[in-house]
Design a protein around this motif. Structure first.
Motif, short mmCIF file in Angstrom:
data_model
loop_
_atom_site.label_atom_id
_atom_site.label_comp_id
_atom_site.label_asym_id
_atom_site.label_seq_id
_atom_site.Cartn_x
_atom_site.Cartn_y
_atom_site.Cartn_z
N THR A 210 21.44 -56.02 -23.06
CA THR A 210 20.43 -56.20 -23.82
C THR A 210 20.04 -57.74 -23.98
OG1 THR A 210 19.97 -53.96 -24.40
CG2 THR A 210 18.40 -55.55 -25.19
N ASN A 211 19.24 -58.31 -23.43
CA ASN A 211 19.40 -59.76 -23.98
C ASN A 211 17.88 -60.00 -24.90
OD1 ASN A 211 21.23 -60.75 -22.28
ND2 ASN A 211 19.86 -60.64 -20.27
N ASN A 212 17.15 -59.27 -24.88
CA ASN A 212 15.94 -59.60 -25.69
C ASN A 212 15.96 -59.31 -27.09
OD1 ASN A 212 14.35 -59.99 -23.25
ND2 ASN A 212 13.87 -57.88 -23.24
N TRP A 213 15.35 -60.11 -27.94
CA TRP A 213 15.72 -60.38 -29.25
C TRP A 213 15.45 -58.99 -30.16
CZ3 TRP A 213 17.97 -63.48 -32.79
CH2 TRP A 213 17.66 -63.59 -34.01
N GLU A 215 16.22 -55.92 -29.65
CA GLU A 215 15.73 -54.79 -28.64
C GLU A 215 17.04 -53.83 -28.64
OE1 GLU A 215 13.14 -53.16 -25.49
OE2 GLU A 215 12.98 -54.75 -27.38
N ARG A 217 19.26 -50.48 -27.49
CA ARG A 217 19.61 -50.05 -26.14
C ARG A 217 19.22 -48.54 -26.48
NH1 ARG A 217 20.22 -51.64 -20.95
NH2 ARG A 217 21.27 -50.05 -19.84
N ARG A 227 10.32 -46.65 -23.01
CA ARG A 227 9.80 -47.55 -23.97
C ARG A 227 9.40 -46.53 -25.19
NH1 ARG A 227 3.51 -50.06 -23.01
NH2 ARG A 227 3.54 -51.02 -25.01
N LYS A 230 12.85 -46.78 -27.24
CA LYS A 230 12.91 -47.88 -27.94
C LYS A 230 12.12 -48.14 -29.21
CE LYS A 230 14.37 -50.75 -23.98
NZ LYS A 230 15.63 -51.40 -24.71
N LYS A 234 12.92 -48.38 -33.09
CA LYS A 234 12.33 -49.45 -34.08
C LYS A 234 11.78 -48.75 -35.15
CE LYS A 234 11.89 -52.74 -30.07
NZ LYS A 234 10.81 -53.55 -29.33
#
Length: 282
Positions: A210-213, A215, A217, A227, A230, A234
């Motif tokens: 995962t690259n997004n800030w 975020e 898995r 979605r 995730k 969160k």
């Protein structure tokens, strides 16, 4: 007396790592714990999830069960001076094979509490064989015994209280009917979050692939959309001081980050700390 949560150790299971974290280390076999929880200090003692029935039943999923005498639910409760007949409520985050296998150990005057949508989902065939016949049949039998079952309608009502300081809410992840159990402790809100989170390190701290800030898995085992998965993770990180999944040790959360790991009770001392840094991909 403040509410406290104690871990019940139901043994381990061996399974493929990609089952825990989607696409991660496919083919690698990993051993993980199976926990339940005992809530004490309130109006009644409460158990959350009861583990798997026996080692043999895990083979139906291609997994290996590692459950021994000490892991039997009777012996785990005895460590806290309790017997199965002392438990007033058994709450289920969901009804998968490793969560509801010992309900028949409890008398019919112990009330099993389930989100109604999860009961419906368990007999839908969508995630067969994760809902084994012996476990689900016992729960159906409970429906016909006075006060042996309580259904929640969390998708309609929102949160529902069980006893003062303990309530349930819809999880919105893992299975269609999964629920979280919230406990008001002296040090903040604790959330027993079932299988919404499997592995703190690979899903959240290092959040692999995962690259997004910030975020998370998702797991490799869910019926909701990615979605939704995730978003549910969160939500947990946003709202609670302690998170207690079934297959990893509890974590303390600050500002949406894992800052420490705990031992066998919550609240309790942190057994290790995690550097308070942003989530970086590996």
């Amino acid at each position: 007396m403040a509410l406290q949560i104690h871990i019940l150790d139901y043994g381990d299971i061996e399974l493929e790592t990609s089952f825990l974290v989607l696409g991660h280390e496919c083919g690698r076999v990993r051993r993980v714990p199976v926990y339940g929880f005992l809530i004490t200090g309130g109006e009644y003692p409460i158990v959350v999830d009861t583990g798997y029935r026996d080692n043999a039943i895990m083979e139906s999923l291609g997994m290996r069960g590692l459950q021994y005498h000490d892991n039997m639910i009777e012996n785990q409760l005895a460590r806290h001076g309790l017997r199965v007949g002392d438990i007033r409520y058994v709450l289920h985050t969901h009804l998968h094979i490793d969560h509801a296998g010992k309900d028949d150990k409890f008398p019919m005057n112990t009330t099993v509490v389930i989100n109604r949508r999860e009961m419906e989902f368990s007999v839908s065939g969508i995630m067969f064989p994760q809902y084994p016949k012996p476990d689900i049949k016992h729960l159906i039998d409970r429906i016909y015994e006075p006060e042996a079952m309580r259904f929640l309608d969390l998708d309609i009502t929102g949160a529902e209280e069980i006893i003062p300081g303990v309530w349930c809410e819809r999880a919105g992840a893992h299975t269609e009917g999964s629920m979280n159990v919230i406990v008001e402790t002296a040090e903040g809100l604790a959330c027993i979050c079932g299988d919404v989170i499997y592995d703190f390190n690979d899903q959240i701290v290092n959040h692999v692939y995962t690259n997004n800030w910030m975020e998370p898995r998702v797991t490799g085992n869910h019926s909701e959309s990615k979605r939704a998965e995730k978003g549910a993770i969160k939500k947990l990180l946003n709202n609670y001081t302690f998170l207690l999944p079934i297959h990893d040790r509890p974590a303390k959360i600050e500002r949406q980050r894992v800052v420490g790991r705990l031992g066998m009770s919550v609240p309790g001392p942190m057994t290790e700390t995690v550097p308070n840094r942003p989530w970086f991909p590996v």
